[in-house]
Design an enzyme around this catalytic site. Structure first.
Site, PDB file in Angstrom:
ATOM      1  N   GLY A  56     -31.986 -23.307   5.474  1.00  0.00           N
ATOM      2  CA  GLY A  56     -32.782 -22.081   5.403  1.00  0.00           C
ATOM      3  C   GLY A  56     -33.483 -21.784   6.714  1.00  0.00           C
ATOM      4  N   SER A 112     -32.786 -19.355   8.797  1.00  0.00           N
ATOM      5  CA  SER A 112     -32.621 -17.977   9.280  1.00  0.00           C
ATOM      6  C   SER A 112     -33.914 -17.175   9.262  1.00  0.00           C
ATOM      7  CB  SER A 112     -31.564 -17.258   8.426  1.00  0.00           C
ATOM      8  OG  SER A 112     -31.787 -17.499   7.058  1.00  0.00           O
ATOM      9  N   ARG A 113     -34.885 -17.603   8.443  1.00  0.00           N
ATOM     10  CA  ARG A 113     -36.110 -16.809   8.298  1.00  0.00           C
ATOM     11  C   ARG A 113     -37.305 -17.710   8.050  1.00  0.00           C
ATOM     12  NH1 ARG A 113     -35.933 -13.935   3.496  1.00  0.00           N
ATOM     13  NH2 ARG A 113     -34.007 -14.880   2.747  1.00  0.00           N
ATOM     14  N   SER A 165     -44.569 -27.806  -2.176  1.00  0.00           N
ATOM     15  CA  SER A 165     -45.474 -26.649  -2.229  1.00  0.00           C
ATOM     16  C   SER A 165     -46.761 -27.045  -2.927  1.00  0.00           C
ATOM     17  CB  SER A 165     -44.819 -25.513  -3.016  1.00  0.00           C
ATOM     18  OG  SER A 165     -45.774 -24.520  -3.346  1.00  0.00           O
ATOM     19  N   TYR A 222     -40.256 -22.998 -10.445  1.00  0.00           N
ATOM     20  CA  TYR A 222     -40.565 -23.326  -9.044  1.00  0.00           C
ATOM     21  C   TYR A 222     -41.448 -24.580  -8.984  1.00  0.00           C
ATOM     22  CZ  TYR A 222     -42.055 -22.437  -4.198  1.00  0.00           C
ATOM     23  OH  TYR A 222     -42.321 -22.543  -2.843  1.00  0.00           O
ATOM     24  N   ALA A 236     -41.682 -26.973 -11.182  1.00  0.00           N
ATOM     25  CA  ALA A 236     -40.884 -28.151 -11.559  1.00  0.00           C
ATOM     26  C   ALA A 236     -40.023 -28.606 -10.381  1.00  0.00           C
ATOM     27  CB  ALA A 236     -39.999 -27.813 -12.756  1.00  0.00           C
ATOM     28  N   LYS A 263     -40.562 -28.128  -7.176  1.00  0.00           N
ATOM     29  CA  LYS A 263     -41.355 -28.626  -6.039  1.00  0.00           C
ATOM     30  C   LYS A 263     -42.067 -29.937  -6.376  1.00  0.00           C
ATOM     31  CE  LYS A 263     -40.202 -25.494  -3.088  1.00  0.00           C
ATOM     32  NZ  LYS A 263     -39.460 -25.865  -1.875  1.00  0.00           N
ATOM     33  N   ILE A 301     -48.133 -19.035   2.652  1.00  0.00           N
ATOM     34  CA  ILE A 301     -47.731 -18.791   4.028  1.00  0.00           C
ATOM     35  C   ILE A 301     -47.112 -17.399   4.113  1.00  0.00           C
ATOM     36  CG2 ILE A 301     -46.344 -19.687   5.953  1.00  0.00           C
ATOM     37  CD1 ILE A 301     -48.453 -21.717   4.813  1.00  0.00           C
TER      38      ILE A 301
HETATM   39  P1  NAP Z   1     -38.001 -17.319   2.921  1.00  0.00           P
HETATM   40  O1  NAP Z   1     -38.710 -16.575   4.001  1.00  0.00           O
HETATM   41  O2  NAP Z   1     -37.698 -16.627   1.634  1.00  0.00           O
HETATM   42  O3  NAP Z   1     -36.638 -17.926   3.545  1.00  0.00           O
HETATM   43  C1  NAP Z   1     -35.789 -18.669   2.702  1.00  0.00           C
HETATM   44  C2  NAP Z   1     -34.719 -19.312   3.537  1.00  0.00           C
HETATM   45  O4  NAP Z   1     -33.912 -20.141   2.671  1.00  0.00           O
HETATM   46  C3  NAP Z   1     -33.782 -18.319   4.183  1.00  0.00           C
HETATM   47  O5  NAP Z   1     -33.366 -18.846   5.414  1.00  0.00           O
HETATM   48  C4  NAP Z   1     -32.608 -18.271   3.198  1.00  0.00           C
HETATM   49  O6  NAP Z   1     -31.372 -17.873   3.820  1.00  0.00           O
HETATM   50  C5  NAP Z   1     -32.551 -19.714   2.791  1.00  0.00           C
HETATM   51  N1  NAP Z   1     -31.878 -19.952   1.500  1.00  0.00           N
HETATM   52  C6  NAP Z   1     -32.212 -19.452   0.297  1.00  0.00           C
HETATM   53  N2  NAP Z   1     -31.360 -19.900  -0.640  1.00  0.00           N
HETATM   54  C7  NAP Z   1     -30.475 -20.712  -0.016  1.00  0.00           C
HETATM   55  C8  NAP Z   1     -29.344 -21.451  -0.434  1.00  0.00           C
HETATM   56  N3  NAP Z   1     -28.932 -21.493  -1.712  1.00  0.00           N
HETATM   57  N4  NAP Z   1     -28.654 -22.158   0.504  1.00  0.00           N
HETATM   58  C9  NAP Z   1     -29.042 -22.140   1.802  1.00  0.00           C
HETATM   59  N5  NAP Z   1     -30.096 -21.462   2.262  1.00  0.00           N
HETATM   60  C10 NAP Z   1     -30.805 -20.737   1.358  1.00  0.00           C
HETATM   61  O7  NAP Z   1     -38.808 -18.647   2.488  1.00  0.00           O
HETATM   62  P2  NAP Z   1     -40.086 -19.344   3.176  1.00  0.00           P
HETATM   63  O8  NAP Z   1     -41.304 -18.673   2.677  1.00  0.00           O
HETATM   64  O9  NAP Z   1     -39.856 -19.494   4.623  1.00  0.00           O
HETATM   65  O10 NAP Z   1     -40.028 -20.774   2.458  1.00  0.00           O
HETATM   66  C11 NAP Z   1     -39.348 -21.880   3.040  1.00  0.00           C
HETATM   67  C12 NAP Z   1     -39.598 -23.108   2.162  1.00  0.00           C
HETATM   68  O11 NAP Z   1     -41.005 -23.359   2.088  1.00  0.00           O
HETATM   69  C13 NAP Z   1     -39.111 -22.963   0.730  1.00  0.00           C
HETATM   70  O12 NAP Z   1     -38.618 -24.197   0.260  1.00  0.00           O
HETATM   71  C14 NAP Z   1     -40.373 -22.585  -0.015  1.00  0.00           C
HETATM   72  O13 NAP Z   1     -40.299 -22.925  -1.374  1.00  0.00           O
HETATM   73  C15 NAP Z   1     -41.390 -23.413   0.728  1.00  0.00           C
HETATM   74  N6  NAP Z   1     -42.758 -22.888   0.602  1.00  0.00           N
HETATM   75  C16 NAP Z   1     -43.084 -21.633   1.016  1.00  0.00           C
HETATM   76  C17 NAP Z   1     -44.380 -21.182   0.851  1.00  0.00           C
HETATM   77  C18 NAP Z   1     -44.809 -19.810   1.291  1.00  0.00           C
HETATM   78  O14 NAP Z   1     -45.970 -19.451   1.022  1.00  0.00           O
HETATM   79  N7  NAP Z   1     -43.991 -19.030   1.964  1.00  0.00           N
HETATM   80  C19 NAP Z   1     -45.347 -21.997   0.248  1.00  0.00           C
HETATM   81  C20 NAP Z   1     -44.971 -23.274  -0.161  1.00  0.00           C
HETATM   82  C21 NAP Z   1     -43.679 -23.714   0.013  1.00  0.00           C
HETATM   83  P3  NAP Z   1     -30.977 -16.299   3.978  1.00  0.00           P
HETATM   84  O15 NAP Z   1     -31.843 -15.770   5.098  1.00  0.00           O
HETATM   85  O16 NAP Z   1     -29.539 -16.325   4.332  1.00  0.00           O
HETATM   86  O17 NAP Z   1     -31.279 -15.638   2.680  1.00  0.00           O
END
Ligand code: NAP
Length: 247
Positions: free
Chosen positions: A12, A14-15, A142, A155, A157, A159, A188
Site C-alpha cells: 500500500g 501508493s498513497r 490502529s 476493522y 478485529a 487490527k 491520520i
Molecule cells: P489509504 O490512504 O486509504 O491508502 C491505502 C493503501 O493501501 C493504498 O496504497 C492502497 O492501494 C493500498 N491497498 C488497499 N487495499 C489493498 C490490497 N488489497 N492490496 C494491496 N494494496 C492495497 O490508507 P492510509 O490511511 O494511508 O492507511 C494505511 C494503513 O494505516 C492501513 O493499514 C490503515 O488501516 C492504517 N491506519 C490508518 C489510520 C488513519 O487514520 N489514516 C489510522 C490507523 C491505522 P491503491 O492506491 O492502489 O488503492
C-alpha cells in the site's frame, strides 16, 4: 536513519501512510519495492519521488489478500534487489458499519486485506529473513485495534489481530535476528479519514490530547525507527502514534 544497502517492501505504498513510509526509507538510502491495489498512477508518483531522493524504487500491482500474488511480489523484490530486509505491512481498507447491518462480504474484505494480507506477506519473507539472519517487520495496526470503535467491528478485529500476530511472529523469529513490531496510529489525515463527517472529526479531535490529527509523516518516522538497525533490541512491541489518544 541509514538504510543504505537495505531493500524494503512496503504494501500500500501508493498513497497516505504507505507513501510517506516509502519516502522516509528512500531518504535513508533503501531500495523500495511498493505494492498497490489498483492506483497505478499514484504508485508511479511514489516511485518517481523515491528516485528523486536518489533511491531505487519499483511499483508492483499486488492484492495482498491473494497469497499467490504476495509470493510473486516477494519473488520480484528478491530477484530485483537480491534480498528483502524490511517489510512494512501497511495496505489496509475500511468497510464500516454497525454490527446488526454488517454484511459478511464487508467483514471478510477487511479481515482478508488487513489481517490475512499481513499474514501472507510475513509468511512469504520469513524464510529468506531467517536464512540471512536479518529482518525488520513493521505491521500497521490502529488505535481502533487497541480500544475498539462503534461501527468498525471488522476493522477493529483485523487490527487487534495484527497485534496478536505481531507478538507471535516476534517470538518465533527472535533468535534469528528478525524483529517484528507494530505501529498503532490514531487519526491520520489521509484518504482513509477524508470521508469522515465534520461532526465526527470534531468529536475525534476532542479525544486527542494533542488536539490535532496526525500527518502520514508522523507515522512514517516511527515506522522507520522500528525498521532501522537502531531498533535491533526492540521486538513484539506496539508503538502508538496518536497524539496521546490511547493512553
Ligand atoms: P489509504 O490512504 O486509504 O491508502 C491505502 C493503501 O493501501 C493504498 O496504497 C492502497 O492501494 C493500498 N491497498 C488497499 N487495499 C489493498 C490490497 N488489497 N492490496 C494491496 N494494496 C492495497 O490508507 P492510509 O490511511 O494511508 O492507511 C494505511 C494503513 O494505516 C492501513 O493499514 C490503515 O488501516 C492504517 N491506519 C490508518 C489510520 C488513519 O487514520 N489514516 C489510522 C490507523 C491505522 P491503491 O492506491 O492502489 O488503492
Amino acid at each position: 536513519m541509514n538504510f543504505t544497502g537495505k531493500t524494503a517492501v512496503v504494501t500500500g505504498g501508493s498513497r497516505g501512510i504507505g507513501k510517506a513510509v516509502c519516502l522516509e526509507l528512500a531518504r535513508g538510502g533503501a531500495n523500495v519495492v511498493l505494492c498497490y491495489a489498483g492506483n497505478a498512477a499514484s504508485a508511479a508518483e511514489t516511485v518517481a519521488e523515491c528516485e528523486a531522493l536518489g533511491a531505487k524504487a519499483l511499483a508492483v500491482q499486488c492484492n495482498v489478500a491473494n497469497a499467490e500474488e504476495v509470493k510473486a511480489l516477494m519473488d520480484t523484490a528478491i530477484s530485483t534487489f537480491g534480498a528483502v530486509h524490511i517489510l512494512v505491512n501497511n495496505a489496509g481498507i475500511t468497510r464500516d458499519g454497525l454490527l446488526m447491518t454488517m454484511k459478511d462480504a464487508d467483514f471478510d474484505a477487511v479481515v482478508d486485506t488487513n489481517l490475512k494480507g499481513a499474514f501472507y506477506c510475513m509468511r512469504a519473507v520469513a524464510r529468506p529473513m531467517m536464512r540471512q539472519r536479518y529482518g525488520r517487520i513493521v505491521n500497521l495496526s490502529s488505535v481502533v485495534g487497541l480500544r475498539g470503535n462503534a461501527g468498525q467491528i471488522n476493522y477493529a478485529a483485523s487490527k487487534a489481530g495484527v497485534i496478536g500476530m505481531t507478538k507471535s511472529m516476534a517470538k518465533e523469529l527472535a533468535t534469528r535476528g528478525v524483529t517484528v513490531n507494530a505501529v498503532a496510529p490514531g487519526f491520520i489525515e489521509t484518504d482513509m479519514t477524508a470521508a469522515m463527517t465534520d461532526a465526527a472529526k470534531t468529536a475525534t479531535l476532542a479525544s486527542i490530547p494533542m488536539g490535532r490529527l496526525g500527518a502520514a509523516e508522523d507515522v512514517a518516522r516511527a515506522v522507520a525507527f522500528l525498521a532501522s538497525d537502531e531498533a535491533a533490541y526492540v521486538t513484539g512491541q506496539v508503538l502508538a502514534v496518536d497524539g496521546g489518544m490511547a493512553m
